[in-house]
Design a protein around this motif. Structure first.
Motif, PDB file in Angstrom:
ATOM      1  N   LEU A  83     -23.585  24.141  -6.482  1.00 17.15           N
ATOM      2  CA  LEU A  83     -22.907  24.096  -5.497  1.00 17.15           C
ATOM      3  C   LEU A  83     -22.103  23.019  -5.090  1.00 17.15           C
ATOM      4  N   ILE A  84     -21.005  22.801  -4.827  1.00 14.70           N
ATOM      5  CA  ILE A  84     -20.495  21.515  -4.669  1.00 14.70           C
ATOM      6  C   ILE A  84     -19.381  21.636  -3.238  1.00 14.70           C
ATOM      7  N   SER A  85     -19.458  20.279  -2.756  1.00 14.35           N
ATOM      8  CA  SER A  85     -18.751  20.259  -1.349  1.00 14.35           C
ATOM      9  C   SER A  85     -17.215  19.793  -1.956  1.00 14.35           C
ATOM     10  N   ILE A  86     -16.308  20.514  -2.137  1.00 19.75           N
ATOM     11  CA  ILE A  86     -15.136  20.059  -2.438  1.00 19.75           C
ATOM     12  C   ILE A  86     -14.330  19.120  -1.471  1.00 19.75           C
ATOM     13  N   VAL A  87     -13.784  18.085  -2.202  1.00 22.90           N
ATOM     14  CA  VAL A  87     -13.035  17.096  -1.455  1.00 22.90           C
ATOM     15  C   VAL A  87     -12.047  17.660  -0.516  1.00 22.90           C
ATOM     16  N   GLU A  88     -11.540  16.926   0.563  1.00 20.48           N
ATOM     17  CA  GLU A  88     -10.496  17.620   1.434  1.00 20.48           C
ATOM     18  C   GLU A  88      -9.114  17.879   0.572  1.00 20.48           C
ATOM     19  N   TRP A  89      -8.870  16.850  -0.061  1.00 17.66           N
ATOM     20  CA  TRP A  89      -7.327  16.770  -0.654  1.00 17.66           C
ATOM     21  C   TRP A  89      -7.290  17.906  -1.683  1.00 17.66           C
ATOM     22  N   PHE A 100       0.675  -1.369  -0.081  1.00 17.71           N
ATOM     23  CA  PHE A 100       0.016  -0.126   0.139  1.00 17.71           C
ATOM     24  C   PHE A 100       0.939   1.150  -0.124  1.00 17.71           C
ATOM     25  N   SER A 101       2.153   1.190   0.444  1.00 14.74           N
ATOM     26  CA  SER A 101       3.071   2.694   0.303  1.00 14.74           C
ATOM     27  C   SER A 101       3.069   3.002  -0.979  1.00 14.74           C
ATOM     28  N   ALA A 102       3.319   1.924  -2.139  1.00 18.93           N
ATOM     29  CA  ALA A 102       3.453   2.440  -3.520  1.00 18.93           C
ATOM     30  C   ALA A 102       2.189   2.769  -4.085  1.00 18.93           C
ATOM     31  N   GLN A 103       0.928   2.129  -3.498  1.00 13.91           N
ATOM     32  CA  GLN A 103      -0.374   2.569  -3.889  1.00 13.91           C
ATOM     33  C   GLN A 103      -0.645   3.959  -3.349  1.00 13.91           C
ATOM     34  N   TRP A 104      -0.244   4.473  -2.184  1.00 10.98           N
ATOM     35  CA  TRP A 104      -0.585   5.901  -2.034  1.00 10.98           C
ATOM     36  C   TRP A 104       0.462   6.708  -2.575  1.00 10.98           C
ATOM     37  N   ILE A 105       1.386   6.338  -2.815  1.00 12.98           N
ATOM     38  CA  ILE A 105       2.354   7.253  -3.679  1.00 12.98           C
ATOM     39  C   ILE A 105       1.767   7.554  -4.952  1.00 12.98           C
ATOM     40  N   ASP A 106       1.339   6.446  -5.764  1.00 15.07           N
ATOM     41  CA  ASP A 106       0.641   6.506  -7.034  1.00 15.07           C
ATOM     42  C   ASP A 106      -0.749   7.389  -6.908  1.00 15.07           C
ATOM     43  N   LEU A 107      -1.601   7.223  -5.804  1.00 15.16           N
ATOM     44  CA  LEU A 107      -2.738   8.074  -5.653  1.00 15.16           C
ATOM     45  C   LEU A 107      -2.450   9.612  -5.484  1.00 15.16           C
ATOM     46  N   THR A 108      -1.403   9.909  -4.832  1.00 11.91           N
ATOM     47  CA  THR A 108      -1.232  11.141  -4.352  1.00 11.91           C
ATOM     48  C   THR A 108      -0.692  11.855  -5.699  1.00 11.91           C
ATOM     49  N   GLU A 109       0.173  11.096  -6.394  1.00 13.24           N
ATOM     50  CA  GLU A 109       0.601  11.536  -7.623  1.00 13.24           C
ATOM     51  C   GLU A 109      -0.574  11.894  -8.765  1.00 13.24           C
ATOM     52  N   ARG A 110      -1.356  10.919  -8.671  1.00 13.65           N
ATOM     53  CA  ARG A 110      -2.681  11.032  -9.521  1.00 13.65           C
ATOM     54  C   ARG A 110      -3.433  12.303  -9.140  1.00 13.65           C
ATOM     55  N   ALA A 111      -3.443  12.585  -7.753  1.00 12.10           N
ATOM     56  CA  ALA A 111      -4.048  13.830  -7.296  1.00 12.10           C
ATOM     57  C   ALA A 111      -3.721  15.128  -8.050  1.00 12.10           C
ATOM     58  N   PHE A 112      -2.247  15.125  -7.842  1.00 12.27           N
ATOM     59  CA  PHE A 112      -1.656  16.383  -8.456  1.00 12.27           C
ATOM     60  C   PHE A 112      -1.883  16.504  -9.889  1.00 12.27           C
ATOM     61  N   ARG A 113      -1.907  15.373 -10.786  1.00 12.26           N
ATOM     62  CA  ARG A 113      -2.180  15.184 -12.238  1.00 12.26           C
ATOM     63  C   ARG A 113      -3.605  15.495 -12.497  1.00 12.26           C
ATOM     64  N   PHE A 114      -4.283  15.371 -11.679  1.00  5.55           N
ATOM     65  CA  PHE A 114      -5.619  15.565 -11.645  1.00  5.55           C
ATOM     66  C   PHE A 114      -5.987  17.237 -11.509  1.00  5.55           C
ATOM     67  N   ALA A 115      -5.379  17.820 -10.568  1.00  5.00           N
ATOM     68  CA  ALA A 115      -5.529  19.150 -10.320  1.00  5.00           C
ATOM     69  C   ALA A 115      -4.776  19.992 -11.580  1.00  5.00           C
ATOM     70  N   ALA A 116      -3.738  19.268 -12.115  1.00  4.29           N
ATOM     71  CA  ALA A 116      -2.999  20.352 -13.288  1.00  4.29           C
ATOM     72  C   ALA A 116      -3.798  20.144 -14.458  1.00  4.29           C
ATOM     73  N   ASP A 147       2.866  16.241   1.173  1.00 11.01           N
ATOM     74  CA  ASP A 147       2.675  15.743   2.338  1.00 11.01           C
ATOM     75  C   ASP A 147       1.289  15.691   2.980  1.00 11.01           C
ATOM     76  N   GLU A 148       0.854  16.930   2.838  1.00 12.50           N
ATOM     77  CA  GLU A 148      -0.487  17.251   3.682  1.00 12.50           C
ATOM     78  C   GLU A 148      -1.755  16.460   2.635  1.00 12.50           C
ATOM     79  N   VAL A 149      -1.511  16.439   1.522  1.00 14.41           N
ATOM     80  CA  VAL A 149      -2.424  15.755   0.489  1.00 14.41           C
ATOM     81  C   VAL A 149      -2.338  14.305   0.876  1.00 14.41           C
ATOM     82  N   ARG A 150      -1.068  13.756   1.017  1.00 10.90           N
ATOM     83  CA  ARG A 150      -1.280  12.307   1.079  1.00 10.90           C
ATOM     84  C   ARG A 150      -1.780  11.898   2.469  1.00 10.90           C
ATOM     85  N   THR A 151      -1.431  12.863   3.509  1.00 12.93           N
ATOM     86  CA  THR A 151      -2.054  12.470   4.743  1.00 12.93           C
ATOM     87  C   THR A 151      -3.392  12.609   4.750  1.00 12.93           C
ATOM     88  N   VAL A 152      -4.139  13.469   3.951  1.00 14.10           N
ATOM     89  CA  VAL A 152      -5.649  13.652   3.872  1.00 14.10           C
ATOM     90  C   VAL A 152      -6.270  12.544   3.377  1.00 14.10           C
TER      91      VAL A 152
END
Length: 449
Positions: A359-365, A310-326, A410-415
């Protein structure tokens, strides 16, 4: 004749017991004593259950589509049969057919895909290759249990089934209307989103519908506020790949916690057996409680195995979050109706429409990125990176900027991890393709060079 019939009847009874004992023994050894579901097959050479590599990845894609919450089982069935050309495995007297409606529902309700399987009222730990995790299976069951899903539709609209009326709480639906444009003398189709007004006991006063163009304009504006620079996504990926020791330590603690839970459940099972031996509880209660504890132990052990990578999985998920934002903004402008719906689903939850305003409740990350990145974007523009050398001076001037971004990463990954622990499922983040044959992703305007 009576004696012969008695002998034949006893032979049948003994054969039944032998067959049942053989199947239970096979189940205890970790193999399902029956035909496996779609995506697997019985390997006659070594008498095991193997993954059907021709269909395994396609079935996994079907699970991903269901878990995204944007596709119903009938829609997945239609895509698999018509677009993918999916056919079941060919056997001697059956198979080589499209997926049936009942098959797709049985597939999504089968715990076999987690690496476990149920036989004769008990859950066993299988030796076959798992396709999904236990958390993903539990989430799928919640999705399948939603009221009104799935529902046949005559038209395909992107955002129906997601947005509620802010006035009465009923679902927002869509309708098509055609108008004749006098200047061109052609019929133009317009899509309007409006309240269904089907909330029992509530009178909805919302009268004005919103057009598809206006609705997507509001969604694009929300995405624009959350968009970061593509360089930030690249920096985040570099940081995540270079430093994940803290993530590994966290999952070591999770593993220790799960091991303690397994030991506690096994201790309860031992005490329950002693109580039955001393006749402190009856046979029916003992069997019921024993089966529950055994199922709990098996699931905990399965989850313990799944946490290893799961360590590698959370790295991939956090990376995907920033790709999504970009890149979500550009992909939303050029994407299909279904892709736009997936992007909207990744933005947040609790969508409501009132007075033609979404109106949208934005996700925490995404909130973390929205609050932390604008100052960094302003600083990035001020440095004018195009006029600087790409290597030495760029790294010197951007050192503090990258350090600040790493804190946000780091904060996004923690969230994301906190959301997973609280809701018992992995947060949904759409996969934004960066390359492919369909569309070229271009960074949004007004966000740096």
């Amino acid at each position: 004749i009576s004696v012969e019939f008695g002998i034949a009847n006893q032979y049948i009874i003994d054969l039944k017991k032998d067959c049942k004992r053989g199947m239970v023994g096979k189940a205890e050894r970790g193999w399902l004593p029956a035909m496996p579901p779609v995506g697997y097959f019985n390997n006659k050479e070594d008498k095991t259950i193997a993954a059907d590599m021709e269909r395994f990845n396609l079935v996994r894609q079907m699970w991903d589509m269901l878990l995204s919450g944007n596709y119903t089982p009938p829609q997945i069935q239609h895509i698999a049969n018509t677009e993918w050309g999916f056919r079941t495995r060919r056997y001697k007297k059956e198979g080589d057919r499209p997926l049936a409606r009942c098959t797709i529902y049985k597939m999504f309700n089968n715990i076999f895909y987690t690496g476990l399987f149920e036989w004769d009222g008990k859950v066993y730990n299988g030796n076959h290759k798992p396709m999904i995790t236990v958390e993903e299976y539990d989430r799928a069951q919640v999705i399948l249990g939603r009221k009104g899903k799935p529902r046949a539709q005559t038209h395909q609209f992107s955002y129906t089934g997601m947005i509620r009326c802010g006035e009465c709480g009923a679902m927002i639906t869509a309708s098509e209307k055609q108008k004749l444009v006098k200047a061109t003398d052609k019929l133009t189709t317009y899509v309007y989103y409006h309240c269904t007004k089907r909330k029992t006991g509530v009178v909805c006063k919302e009268q004005k519908p919103v057009t598809l163009k206006e609705l997507e304009g509001q969604i694009a504006a929300v995405i624009e506020q959350l968009t970061i620079l593509p360089e930030f996504a690249d920096w985040a990926a570099e940081y995540l790949r270079g430093n994940y020791q803290a993530e590994t330590e966290r999952f070591v603690k999770i593993r220790e916690t799960r091991e303690k839970a397994i030991q506690s459940a096994e201790s309860e099972l031992t005490n329950l057996t002693r109580m039955r031996y001393r006749e402190q509880i009856d046979e029916t209660t003992f069997i019921s409680e024993r089966n529950l504890l055994q199922t709990q132990i098996i699931k905990l052990k399965k989850q313990l195995e799944e946490k290893n990578d799961f360590s590698a999985q959370w790295i991939d998920l956090t990376e995907r979050a920033f790709r999504f934002a970009a890149y979500a903004g550009a992909h939303f402008q050029n994407g299909t109706l279904q892709e736009k719906k997936e992007i909207l689903a990744g933005l947040g939850w609790n969508y409501s429409l009132k007075n033609k305003i979404l109106l949208i409740s934005i996700v925490e990350w995404l909130k973390v990125i929205e609050l932390g990145c604008p100052p960094l974007i302003a600083e990035f523009k001020r440095l004018e990176p195009i006029l600087l050398p790409y290597f030495e001076r760029r790294n010197e001037d951007f050192a503090s900027l990258r350090l600040s971004l790493c804190a946000i990463v780091d904060e996004v990954r923690t969230v994301l991890i906190k959301i997973s622990d609280t809701e018992s499922n992995i947060p949904y983040i759409p996969q934004i393709p960066l390359e492919g044959n369909n569309k070229e992703i271009i960074p949004p305007k007004n966000h740096g060079p």
